[in-house]
Design a protein around this motif. Structure first.
Motif, PDB file in Angstrom:
ATOM      1  N   GLN A   1      44.171  28.427  45.966  1.00  0.00           N
ATOM      2  CA  GLN A   1      43.650  29.519  45.139  1.00  0.00           C
ATOM      3  C   GLN A   1      43.053  30.587  46.053  1.00  0.00           C
ATOM      4  OE1 GLN A   1      40.176  29.007  42.264  1.00  0.00           O
ATOM      5  NE2 GLN A   1      41.928  28.771  40.893  1.00  0.00           N
TER       6      GLN A   1
ATOM      7  N   SER B   1      41.089  34.279  45.963  1.00  0.00           N
ATOM      8  CA  SER B   1      40.402  35.273  45.141  1.00  0.00           C
ATOM      9  C   SER B   1      39.993  36.448  46.010  1.00  0.00           C
ATOM     10  CB  SER B   1      39.176  34.670  44.459  1.00  0.00           C
ATOM     11  OG  SER B   1      38.228  34.253  45.411  1.00  0.00           O
TER      12      SER B   1
ATOM     13  N   THR C   1      37.553  39.743  45.821  1.00  0.00           N
ATOM     14  CA  THR C   1      36.431  40.266  45.034  1.00  0.00           C
ATOM     15  C   THR C   1      35.907  41.564  45.620  1.00  0.00           C
ATOM     16  OG1 THR C   1      35.760  37.982  44.539  1.00  0.00           O
ATOM     17  CG2 THR C   1      34.163  39.712  44.075  1.00  0.00           C
TER      18      THR C   1
ATOM     19  N   VAL D   1      37.018  40.239  40.204  1.00  0.00           N
ATOM     20  CA  VAL D   1      37.671  39.157  40.943  1.00  0.00           C
ATOM     21  C   VAL D   1      39.107  38.979  40.458  1.00  0.00           C
ATOM     22  CG1 VAL D   1      37.522  36.764  41.678  1.00  0.00           C
ATOM     23  CG2 VAL D   1      35.438  37.998  41.052  1.00  0.00           C
TER      24      VAL D   1
ATOM     25  N   THR E   1      42.156  36.434  40.953  1.00  0.00           N
ATOM     26  CA  THR E   1      42.366  35.078  41.444  1.00  0.00           C
ATOM     27  C   THR E   1      43.835  34.691  41.308  1.00  0.00           C
ATOM     28  OG1 THR E   1      40.128  34.460  40.753  1.00  0.00           O
ATOM     29  CG2 THR E   1      41.666  32.671  41.237  1.00  0.00           C
TER      30      THR E   1
ATOM     31  N   THR F   1      46.669  31.743  41.939  1.00  0.00           N
ATOM     32  CA  THR F   1      46.857  30.305  42.142  1.00  0.00           C
ATOM     33  C   THR F   1      48.328  30.036  42.431  1.00  0.00           C
ATOM     34  OG1 THR F   1      45.044  29.821  40.600  1.00  0.00           O
ATOM     35  CG2 THR F   1      46.548  28.008  41.141  1.00  0.00           C
TER      36      THR F   1
END
Length: 384
Positions: free
Chosen positions: A300, A302, A304, A364, A366, A368
């Motif tokens: 994962q 992310s 931000t 954010v 994200t 995956t």
């Protein structure tokens, strides 16, 4: 295919069974009425003969005249036909409704539907007719959407390409003019024209990249990619952009390295878009944070930023092509509105997911991904 043929055979068998049942029922009704009629007329004719009551018709009945027998036959046929038609009236009415619906659909009324009644060939015909109308509606909606998208593409491209191009032409005209300009002014104008040209190049790259993805003209070249190393390189390459916006960046990971199966070039484009997006809208926050969390068969990532907060009602729309948050229409952050659409497309090509949240704690994105990606038809199907 076999199940479809079997079902069709079953429906046909049920329909024929019902017709045969109606024929038998009509025959029984006709026979009972004929027996009742012949018996009673014969008894009446016999009584008239014994009581010597003269009546020409009863005399013929008593004598079993040919015309009387023919009358019995004609009456029986008529009774059979009427009984059978009454029993088939429901099917005939249903067929008439289906026929009217077909006529309406052929006339352009695609909202016409037929109630599916029972479970026979006619109900199957009605269901298929409804499905056909729905499919045509969907195709027409897709065609309208394609036309709308094409018009939107032309409008956006014309606007987004014209703006930097106008600036480039303006500064080049100043540089090529008769009036002599100080060297520092010439350098300033050249730098501005160069930055505008780079922006124009980025817009064109986004446009062609999205077009290729949208029409399935990109082939994936899967290899083993160290995602930690890839993100580190992308952040270092973006250092001038961070410095220009007076931003710092940080890369955090729960593992020192993580090798996954993916298309390295496409992943680079994916995360480059997310990082540049964070730089554009995170200038007020002074910091961009990239985090990697590897657990089991997934990784994962992310990204931000702590700048502009995206309104909640706009979050579901930001991955749509050509959609841009209102503030992004300024000359500093404007783009084609294709960047995040390209990001989502690349993620789906890899069989992954992308989510976004935005509040006072930061915006954010994200991503995956599966660590062991397998190219299959399903993933290629997501190109279009």
């Amino acid at each position: 295919m076999k199940n479809k043929v079997r079902r069709k055979s079953d429906l046909s068998h049920r329909y024929h069974t019902r017709v045969v049942a109606n024929v038998i029922y009509s025959g029984l009704v006709t026979c009972l009425v004929e027996i009742f009629l012949v018996t009673n007329l014969s008894m009446l004719a016999g009584y008239a003969e014994e009581s010597r009551w003269t009546n020409a018709f009863l005399a013929r009945v008593y004598a079993s005249d040919t015309m009387v027998v023919l009358g019995y036959v004609i009456f029986g046929i008529a009774l059979f036909a009427v009984t059978f038609l009454v029993l088939q009236e429901k099917s005939v009415t249903y067929i008439s409704r289906i026929s009217d619906a077909i006529e309406n659909i052929s006339g352009g009324d695609l909202n016409t539907t037929v109630e599916v009644i029972g479970d026979d060939e006619f109900s199957s015909m009605a269901a298929n007719l409804n499905k056909m109308a729905a499919d045509i509606r969907r195709l027409m909606d897709k065609e309208r959407e394609a036309e709308r998208t094409k018009n939107e593409l032309i409008t956006n491209v014309a606007h987004d390409l014209r703006t930097p191009l106008t600036s480039i032409i303006g500064y080049l005209e100043l540089l090529s003019g008769k009036a002599a300009l100080p060297p520092e002014m010439q350098k300033k104008y050249i730098d501005i024209a160069y930055s505008k040209a780079k922006r124009l190049e980025k817009l064109i790259e986004d446009l062609f990249g999205f077009t290729k993805m949208n029409y399935g003209k990109i082939s994936m070249h899967v290899s083993r990619v160290d995602i930690i190393k890839l993100l580190s390189q992308l952040l270092e390459e973006s250092y001038p952009n961070f410095a220009d916006k007076n931003l710092s960046y940080e890369l955090q990971s729960n593992v020192p390295a993580k090798v996954i199966t993916a298309d390295g070039n496409l992943l680079a484009r994916l995360f480059d878009n997310l990082i540049n997006n964070a730089i554009k809208y995170g200038a007020d926050g002074k910091r961009v944070l990239v985090q990697v969390t590897a657990e089991g068969s997934t990784v994962q990532v992310s990204v931000t930023n702590y700048g502009y907060v995206i309104p909640a009602e706009e979050l579901p729309l930001i991955f749509d092509k050509f959609y841009r948050v209102e503030q992004s229409r300024s000359t500093h952050t404007g783009g084609t509105g294709l960047g995040l659409a390209i990001v989502k497309n690349i993620v789906e090509m890899h069989g992954g997911t992308i989510q976004v949240k935005s509040d006072l704690d930061g915006t954010v994105f994200t991503v995956t991904l599966q660590t062991d990606f397998d190219i299959n038809k399903e993933n290629f199907g997501k190109l279009g």
